[in-house]
Design a protein around this motif. Structure first.
Motif, PDB file in Angstrom:
ATOM      1  N   ALA A 180     -33.246  -8.919  13.987  1.00  0.00           N
ATOM      2  CA  ALA A 180     -33.639  -6.993  13.433  1.00  0.00           C
ATOM      3  C   ALA A 180     -32.903  -6.526  15.795  1.00  0.00           C
ATOM      4  O   ALA A 180     -32.571  -6.298  16.146  1.00  0.00           O
ATOM      5  CB  ALA A 180     -35.295  -7.341  14.798  1.00  0.00           C
ATOM      6  N   TRP A 208     -36.780 -13.568  13.429  1.00  0.00           N
ATOM      7  CA  TRP A 208     -36.966 -11.961  14.205  1.00  0.00           C
ATOM      8  C   TRP A 208     -35.638 -11.927  15.107  1.00  0.00           C
ATOM      9  O   TRP A 208     -35.900 -10.246  15.898  1.00  0.00           O
ATOM     10  CB  TRP A 208     -38.086 -12.659  14.820  1.00  0.00           C
ATOM     11  N   SER A 245     -35.780  -4.062  10.983  1.00  0.00           N
ATOM     12  CA  SER A 245     -37.132  -4.314  10.656  1.00  0.00           C
ATOM     13  C   SER A 245     -37.641  -5.922  10.410  1.00  0.00           C
ATOM     14  O   SER A 245     -36.864  -5.552   9.172  1.00  0.00           O
ATOM     15  CB  SER A 245     -38.320  -3.198  11.056  1.00  0.00           C
ATOM     16  N   VAL A 246     -37.870  -6.392  11.216  1.00  0.00           N
ATOM     17  CA  VAL A 246     -38.370  -7.946  10.524  1.00  0.00           C
ATOM     18  C   VAL A 246     -39.427  -8.475  10.997  1.00  0.00           C
ATOM     19  O   VAL A 246     -40.041  -7.954  12.267  1.00  0.00           O
ATOM     20  CB  VAL A 246     -37.176  -9.381  11.485  1.00  0.00           C
ATOM     21  N   LYS A 247     -40.559  -8.646   9.972  1.00  0.00           N
ATOM     22  CA  LYS A 247     -42.063  -8.968   9.868  1.00  0.00           C
ATOM     23  C   LYS A 247     -42.191  -9.924  10.463  1.00  0.00           C
ATOM     24  O   LYS A 247     -41.857 -10.714   9.780  1.00  0.00           O
ATOM     25  CB  LYS A 247     -42.492  -8.196   8.958  1.00  0.00           C
ATOM     26  N   GLU A 296     -29.622  -2.653  14.714  1.00  0.00           N
ATOM     27  CA  GLU A 296     -29.653  -1.810  13.300  1.00  0.00           C
ATOM     28  C   GLU A 296     -27.881  -1.904  13.801  1.00  0.00           C
ATOM     29  O   GLU A 296     -26.860  -2.696  14.344  1.00  0.00           O
ATOM     30  CB  GLU A 296     -29.089  -0.281  14.499  1.00  0.00           C
ATOM     31  N   LYS A 347     -31.427   0.009  10.441  1.00  0.00           N
ATOM     32  CA  LYS A 347     -32.313  -0.619  10.856  1.00  0.00           C
ATOM     33  C   LYS A 347     -32.911  -1.189  10.476  1.00  0.00           C
ATOM     34  O   LYS A 347     -33.382  -0.878   9.181  1.00  0.00           O
ATOM     35  CB  LYS A 347     -33.158   0.534  11.425  1.00  0.00           C
ATOM     36  N   THR A 383     -37.119  -2.854   5.997  1.00  0.00           N
ATOM     37  CA  THR A 383     -38.090  -3.817   6.651  1.00  0.00           C
ATOM     38  C   THR A 383     -37.854  -5.869   5.461  1.00  0.00           C
ATOM     39  O   THR A 383     -38.623  -5.467   4.539  1.00  0.00           O
ATOM     40  CB  THR A 383     -39.403  -3.731   6.829  1.00  0.00           C
ATOM     41  N   SER A 389     -27.894  -3.767  18.889  1.00  0.00           N
ATOM     42  CA  SER A 389     -29.331  -4.492  20.232  1.00  0.00           C
ATOM     43  C   SER A 389     -29.581  -3.068  20.598  1.00  0.00           C
ATOM     44  O   SER A 389     -28.345  -2.553  21.186  1.00  0.00           O
ATOM     45  CB  SER A 389     -29.648  -5.166  19.911  1.00  0.00           C
ATOM     46  N   HIS A 400     -33.480   2.341   6.926  1.00  0.00           N
ATOM     47  CA  HIS A 400     -34.667   1.256   7.252  1.00  0.00           C
ATOM     48  C   HIS A 400     -34.338   0.663   6.304  1.00  0.00           C
ATOM     49  O   HIS A 400     -35.036   1.050   5.783  1.00  0.00           O
ATOM     50  CB  HIS A 400     -35.049   2.165   7.721  1.00  0.00           C
ATOM     51  N   GLU A 441     -39.173 -12.436   8.129  1.00  0.00           N
ATOM     52  CA  GLU A 441     -38.970 -13.196   8.538  1.00  0.00           C
ATOM     53  C   GLU A 441     -38.340 -14.377   7.453  1.00  0.00           C
ATOM     54  O   GLU A 441     -39.942 -15.271   6.747  1.00  0.00           O
ATOM     55  CB  GLU A 441     -39.644 -13.741  10.103  1.00  0.00           C
TER      56      GLU A 441
END
Lengths: 113, 115
Positions: free
Chosen positions: B86, B83, B112-114, B88, B110, B12, B39, B10, B15
């Motif tokens: 985001a 964004w 993730s986008v903050k 896998e 995976k 993160t 997705s 994972h 953006e």
């Protein structure tokens, strides 16, 4: 069709039952693949058809799993005496030799309870 | 035996930040390498592939990957993450060109986008 179609999208069955999962590949694609994706894992190869025949079935986990493609188009993956460990997303892909890339369907989520 | 390792389960990123997803493969002959994105609830979409030639390959959605034979790697990069990226990401290796034969997939990373 425009893409690879898999039906049903979701299937819940009881342990010990028989299930069939269907894949309708892109028209004209001669190669068809079945993969199984368990939670948190990448897809694992099950079987590959070239036309009507299974070119490679080395990924089938045991003899409860069987797949057919009688007319070289639609394929059916058959699972006998389902077990809870069979729960996964079953993905189908098709391709045409020389055309670079495989097209995947959205998968069938199988849940064995 | 063929295998693919994606060391990061994972990741993160913010953006707009750059992204690199790692992929290492083990294969005795010339590998054919792929990156796919998945997705939630969707099938796998091909981002890019490497068969031969230029070791830097461009894909869709602004992604690129570089094949490094000496490191047995095929890392995926994007200069500025959105964004909508985001999802896998799966690296895969195939034995045969022309979309014949099965692919071996890694376990995925995976993203993730903050905001």
């Amino acid at each position: 069709g425009a893409g690879v179609s898999q039906t049903p999208s979701n299937k819940v069955t009881e342990k010990g039952k028989y299930v069939e999962l269907r894949c309708d590949p892109i028209s004209g694609h001669t190669a068809l693949y079945w993969y199984r994706q368990s939670l948190g894992q990448g897809p694992e190869f099950l079987i590959y058809f070239q036309g009507t025949g299974a070119a490679d079935d080395s990924g089938l986990p045991n003899d409860r799993f069987f797949a057919v493609r009688p007319e070289g188009s639609v394929s059916t993956l058959k699972i006998q005496r389902t077990e809870r460990g069979d729960s996964a997303v079953y993905l189908c892909a098709s391709s045409y030799p020389g055309l670079e890339g495989y097209t995947f369907g959205s998968g069938t989520r199988l849940t064995v309870v | 035996a063929q295998s693919v390792t994606q060391p990061d389960i994972h990741i993160t990123v913010s953006e707009g930040a750059s992204l690199e997803l790692r992929c290492n493969y083990s294969y005795g002959a010339t590998p054919y390498l792929f990156w796919y994105v998945q997705s939630p609830g969707q099938g796998l979409q091909l981002l890019l592939k490497y068969f031969s030639g230029d070791t830097l390959v461009q894909g869709i959605k602004g992604f690129e990957a570089e094949f490094k034979r000496s490191q047995s790697s095929f890392n995926l990069r994007k200069p500025s993450v959105h964004w909508s990226d985001a999802a896998e990401y799966f690296c895969a290796v195939g034995a045969r060109r022309g979309s014949q034969g099965n692919l071996i997939f890694g376990k995925g990373t995976k993203l993730s986008v903050k905001p």
